[in-house]
Design an enzyme around this catalytic site. Structure first.
Site, PDB file in Angstrom:
ATOM      1  N   HIS A  11       0.819  -1.213   0.000  1.00  0.00           N
ATOM      2  CA  HIS A  11       0.000   0.000   0.000  1.00  0.00           C
ATOM      3  C   HIS A  11       0.853   1.264   0.000  1.00  0.00           C
ATOM      4  O   HIS A  11       0.529   2.237  -0.684  1.00  0.00           O
ATOM      5  CB  HIS A  11      -0.928  -0.008   1.214  1.00  0.00           C
ATOM      6  CG  HIS A  11      -1.839   1.184   1.287  1.00  0.00           C
ATOM      7  ND1 HIS A  11      -3.030   1.245   0.597  1.00  0.00           N
ATOM      8  CD2 HIS A  11      -1.724   2.365   1.938  1.00  0.00           C
ATOM      9  CE1 HIS A  11      -3.612   2.408   0.835  1.00  0.00           C
ATOM     10  NE2 HIS A  11      -2.838   3.104   1.643  1.00  0.00           N
ATOM     11  N   HIS A  22     -10.360   2.413  -0.352  1.00  0.00           N
ATOM     12  CA  HIS A  22     -10.491   1.884   1.006  1.00  0.00           C
ATOM     13  C   HIS A  22     -11.295   0.598   0.912  1.00  0.00           C
ATOM     14  O   HIS A  22     -12.286   0.396   1.611  1.00  0.00           O
ATOM     15  CB  HIS A  22     -11.148   2.902   1.937  1.00  0.00           C
ATOM     16  CG  HIS A  22     -10.363   3.130   3.199  1.00  0.00           C
ATOM     17  ND1 HIS A  22     -10.937   3.266   4.433  1.00  0.00           N
ATOM     18  CD2 HIS A  22      -9.021   3.230   3.405  1.00  0.00           C
ATOM     19  CE1 HIS A  22      -9.988   3.456   5.348  1.00  0.00           C
ATOM     20  NE2 HIS A  22      -8.829   3.435   4.742  1.00  0.00           N
TER      21      HIS A  22
END
EC number: 6.3.5.3
Length: 766
Positions: free
Chosen positions: A59, A108
Site C-alpha cells: 500500500h 479503502h
C-alpha cells in the site's frame, strides 16, 4: 506500558543480533528483512521493524507497481498547467485567474468489507486530508463503488454500510458529493471497491509540501489522540504480532470523527493563512511511521522524535503500536520555533490538541550519504535510528513476472455477435427495459439521495448529470468539472483497450458538461500481484492509460494502487477507475444532460460513429449473462475532436444539453435524458438493435439550440465529428421508429423500470 529496561533499544539490537523478530507475520519477505539488516548494519529494533513493515508494504511503497507506474512520468505530456505532479499527497493544476486545484482518488476497499460504515467513512476522511495537506480547502467529493450481485446477502450487508459511511462523513464535513459510479458484478463479491475522490481549491501561492526543512524547527502533532484502531492497517495486519493476546481484539479498521476533522480543516487553513507552517503531512496509512519518515526525507533528512509525547487515548499502547496506528483526524506540521506559540494558540482557538513531539535536526555529510537520520526515543531510550529515505523512498522494487492469462484468447473469441438478438419490436422493447432496470445501469438515487450535493452553495452540476461541477470561488464564474469512470468488463476482455475506454468515458463525461479536460488521477484496483496473469493485466492497463494521456495531453497527477482484491484464487475484474478534471471559464454556459419540456420540438443529434460493438456491453451482460469478444474500439483522436465540439458548443451557446453514450448505449442515454428532464423524445434509427445497444465510444447525444443547428453542424464538420439528426424532444414517451416498425415506452414505464430496482432490493428508505 513496558518498563524501560525491557525495551528493544538500538543498544540492545547491536548486542543481540540473533534475537528473532516477527517480520514474516508483518508481511516482510526474507530478503526484505535481510535488506533492512544491511541498511542498519545490525538487526532492527521492534520499533524499526514496525516502521519498515508498514512503509515497505504494498500500500505504501508501490513495490510491485512502481516499475509500471513510472511511465506516467516518462510519457507525461508537457503541460504548463501542472504545478505539482506525482510524488506529493496530491497533484496540483493551474485553472486560471491565480487559482489552483488539487485532486486525488484513493481506495479503502478492504476496510470497507471488514467494517463497511467506518471503512468507507475513513476513506473519505483520508482523501480529504490528502487534499488539505496541499494547502487547499476541500470543496467536493466523488465516489466510485463496485459490489457483488445486488441481491446477494453479502451485498445487502456491505452496501448500506458503505453508503451510510460516505454520507455520514461527507455530510458532516459539509462537502457536496457531486458524482461517481455505482456498479455490480459477481466478480466483486467479497471484494467491494470503495474509491473516494476529493478536490480542493487554493491560490497558487498557497501550495504546501510534505517536507521538513530547517534544523531546529519543531515537529508538532495535532488533531486526534492516538489509539489502537487501524494498527497495521496499511499492511493488513493486527497489532497482536507485537503484543500479547489482550491486544488481538483491537479494531483493525480506523474509526472516524468527522466533526473533529471539520475543526481540523478550519484550523489547518487558518494556520496556513497565518504562515505558521513550513511543512505539513497528514497521518493516514502507516500513521506516525509515514509522516515522520516522509517529512524527514523531504527536508534535511534529520529528525528527532520523543514518542512519549504522543498523546494517547489508550495508555497500554507500545511504541510499535503508536508507530503503526492509523487513528484518524491527525496531522503533523513543521513549525519554526519563534512561531510555535502562535501555532499552539491557533490550535487552541479551534479546540484542537497540539503537541510538540520533536524537532528537525541537521545531519553530517556521512549521515547524508546514508539518507539522513531519524531518531526516536521512548522512556529516555533510543528505539529508532534509521535513514528515513530508506523507509519512505528506497523500499523494495519488484519486477513481478507477468504473462497473458491462459483463458484470455478463449474469452476474446467468445464473440457476442453470436448471441440471439430480439426478433420483434416487443422483444426489443422488453430488452430496453431490462437493461434500464439492471442494478449497474438503473437509477442510483437510492444511494445518491443520501448525499448532500449542494452544501457550500457552489455546486453547478451533480449526480445524475454526466459530470459534477463546482464553481471554484464566489468571486469568479470559473469552475471545474470531474468524472470518474472504469469498466471492469471491458478491462477483463482487453486491459489495454479497456483502460483507455474507461479513461475516454471520463474524458467524454467532463466534456459533456462543457468543460475542457485538463488532468487525470487514477485508482487501480487489481487482484494479487503475485499472480502473473494479474500482473499482465496491470502492465497492459498502465501502458494503456499512459499512452492515452500522452495522446490527449492530460498528465497523470497521482493516484493509488490497490492489489490483493480477490477471494482465494479468484481475482476481481481488473478495474482501473479513472478520474478526469476539466476547467470551464464560465459555469453559466455548462450543459445539462436532460430533455426538458421547454425544449419541445428541439432537434436531437447523435455525434460520433456507431458500429456493431457489443463486447462487454450491458446488453450482453444483462440479457445473456455473457462476457466475451472485444471491447469497443477506442479512437483517441475522435475523443479529442468530440470533446472540443462539446466544449465549444457550450461556450458559444450552440447546444442546450449533452449526454455521453456508454453503458447501455443510446437506449440508456435517451431514457436517462428523458427521465432527468421530464420530457420524452421521438427518434428514428435505420438499424434499431445496433443503434440502441451498441457501446461504441466517442459518441454523445446533443440538443441544438433552435436556430443554431447549421452552426453546430459546421463545427462538427470542421472537427471531423459525424453529425446525425435522429429525432426531436417532446411528448411523454420514448418513441423509437425504424424501417420495419417501432415501439413506444411511456415515461411512467421507463421510470418504474429505472427507479424501482435498488429500493426493491435494499428497501424504500435511502
Amino acid at each position: 506500558m513496558p518498563d524501560a529496561p525491557h525495551l528493544d533499544t538500538v543498544a540492545t539490537a547491536e548486542t543481540t543480533p540473533d534475537t528473532p523478530l516477527p517480520y514474516a507475520e508483518l508481511g516482510m519477505a526474507d530478503d526484505e528483512y535481510t535488506r533492512v539488516r544491511e541498511i542498519l548494519g545490525r538487526r532492527p529494533t521492534s520499533a524499526e521493524l514496525a516502521i519498515y513493515s508498514v512503509m515497505w508494504s504494498e500500500h505504501c511503497s508501490y513495490k510491485s507497481s512502481k516499475v509500471h507506474l513510472r511511465q506516467f512520468g516518462e510519457k507525461a505530456p508537457q503541460s504548463d498547467a501542472l504545478l505539482v505532479g506525482i510524488g506529493e499527497n496530491a497533484g496540483v493544476v493551474d485553472v486560471g485567474d491565480g487559482y489552483a486545484v488539487t485532486f486525488k482518488i484513493e481506495s479503502h476497499n478492504h476496510p470497507s468489507y471488514v467494517e463497511p460504515h467506518q471503512g468507507a467513512a475513513t476513506g473519505v476522511g483520508g482523501i480529504v486530508r490528502d487534499i488539505l495537506t496541499m494547502g487547499a480547502r476541500p470543496v467536493a467529493v466523488l465516489d466510485a463503488l463496485r459490489f457483488g450481485p445486488a441481491d446477494a446477502p453479502d451485498t445487502r450487508r456491505v452496501l448500506p454500510g458503505v453508503v451510510s459511511g460516505i454520507s455520514f462523513y461527507g455530510n458532516c464535513l459539509g462537502l457536496p458529493n457531486i458524482g461517481g459510479e455505482l456498479g455490480f458484478d459477481a466478480g466483486y463479491a467479497a471484494n467491494p471497491l470503495v474509491n473516494a475522490l476529493c478536490v480542493g481549491v487554493m491560490r497558487h501561492e498557497d501550495v504546501k509540501l510534505a517536507q521538513a526543512p530547517g534544523p531546529g524547527n519543531k515537529v508538532v502533532l495535532f488533531g486526534a489522540t492516538t489509539g489502537p484502531d487501524g494498527i497495521g492497517g496499511a499492511s493488513v495486519l493486527a497489532s497482536a504480532s507485537f503484543d500479547d493476546e489482550s491486544h488481538a481484539k483491537r479494531p483493525s479498521v480506523q474509526v472516524g470523527d468527522p466533526f473533529l476533522e471539520k475543526l481540523l480543516i478550519e484550523c489547518s487553513l487558518e494556520l496556513f493563512r497565518e504562515g505558521l507552517v513550513v511543512g505539513i503531512q497528514d497521518l493516514g496509512a502507516a500513521g506516525v511511521s509515514c509522516s515522520t519518515t516522509e517529512l524527514a526525507a523531504g527536508g534535511t533528512g534529520g529528525m528527532r522524535i520523543d514518542l512519549d509525547r504522543v498523546p494517547l487515548r489508550d495508555s497500554r499502547l507500545t511504541p510499535e503500536e503508536i508507530l503503526m496506528s492509523e487513528s484518524q483526524e491527525r496531522m503533523m506540521a513543521i513549525v519554526e520555533p519563534d512561531r510555535l506559540d502562535a501555532f499552539m494558540a491557533t490550535c487552541a482557538r479551534w479546540n484542537i490538541l497540539a503537541t510538540e513531539i520533536g524537532e528537525v535536526t541537521d545531519i553530517t555529510a556521512e549521515e547524508e550519504k546514508r539518507g539522513g537520520r531519524l531518531v526516536m526515543s521512548w522512556h529516555g531510550e533510543t528505539i529508532v535510528d534509521l535513514p528515513p529515505r530508506t523507509a519512505s523512498d528506497e523500499g523494495p522494487v519488484y519486477h513481478r513476472p507477468y504473462s497473458r492469462p491462459a483463458d484470455q484468447d478463449a474469452l476474446r473469441e467468445n464473440d457476442p455477435l453470436r448471441l440471439r438478438r430480439p426478433e420483434t419490436d416487443d422483444e426489443l422493447r422488453d430488452q430496453v427495459l431490462r437493461v434500464l432496470s439492471a442494478p449497474g445501469v438503473c437509477d442510483p438515487r437510492w444511494v445518491t439521495e443520501q448525499y448532500d450535493h449542494y452544501v457550500r452553495g457552489n455546486t453547478v452540476l451533480a449526480t445524475p448529470d454526466d459530470g459534477g461541477m463546482v464553481r471554484i470561488s464566489e468571486d469568479t464564474g470559473r469552475g471545474v468539472a470531474l468524472a470518474t469512470d472504469g469498466n471492469g468488463r471491458y478491462t477483463r476482455l482487453d486491459p489495454y483497450t479497456g483502460t483507455q475506454a474507461g479513461y475516454a468515458e471520463a474524458f467524454r463525461n467532463v466534456a459533456a458538461t462543457g468543460a475542457r479536460p485538463l488532468a487525470v488521477t487514477n485508482c487501480l484496483n487489481f487482484g494479487s500481484p503475485e499472480d502473473p496473469g494479474v500482473m499482465w493485466q496491470f502492465a497492459e492497463s498502465t501502458r494503456g492509460l499512459a499512452d492515452a494521456c500522452e495522446v490527449l495531453g492530460t498528465p497523470v497527477t497521482g493516484g493509488n494502487v490497490s492489489f490483493y482484491n480477490q477471494t482465494g484464487e479468484t481475482a476481481i475484474h481488473p478495474t482501473p477507475v479513472i478520474g478526469v478534471l476539466g476547467v470551464i471559464d464560465d459555469v453559466t454556459t455548462r450543459l445539462r444532460s436532460s430533455f426538458s419540456p421547454d425544449l419541445d420540438g428541439a432537434k436531437i443529434y447523435l455525434l460520433g460513429e456507431t458500429r456493431t460493438e457489443l463486447g462487454g456491453s450491458a446488453w450482453a451482460d444483462v440479457v445473456h449473462g455473457h462476457l466475451g469478444g472485444n471491447p469497443p474500439r477506442v479512437d483517441l483522436t475522435s475523443e479529442a475532436s468530440l470533446a472540443e465540439v462539446l466544449a465549444t458548443a457550450a461556450e458559444d451557446g450552440l447546444a442546450t444539453m449533452a449526454h455521453d453514450l456508454s453503458d447501455g448505449g443510446l437506449a440508456t442515454a435517451l431514457a436517462e435524458s428523458a427521465l432527468r428532464g421530464g420530457a420524452g423524445c421521438d427518434v428514428w434509427l435505420d438499424e434499431p438493435f445496433t443503434g440502441l445497444f451498441s457501446e461504441s465510444a466517442a459518441r454523445a447525444v446533443v440538443v441544438a439550440r433552435p436556430g443554431a443547428e447549421a452552426t453546430l453542424m459546421g463545427l462538427c464538420s470542421r472537427h471531423g465529428v459525424l453529425f446525425t439528426g435522429i429525432g426531436t424532444v417532446g411528448g411523454d414517451s420514448l418513441v423509437v421508429a425504424h424501417p420495419k416498425g417501432g415501439f413506444e415506452i411511456t415515461l411512467g414505464e421507463l421510470r418504474e423500470a429505472h427507479a424501482s430496482t435498488l429500493p426493491g432490493i435494499f428497501g424504500d428508505d435511502g
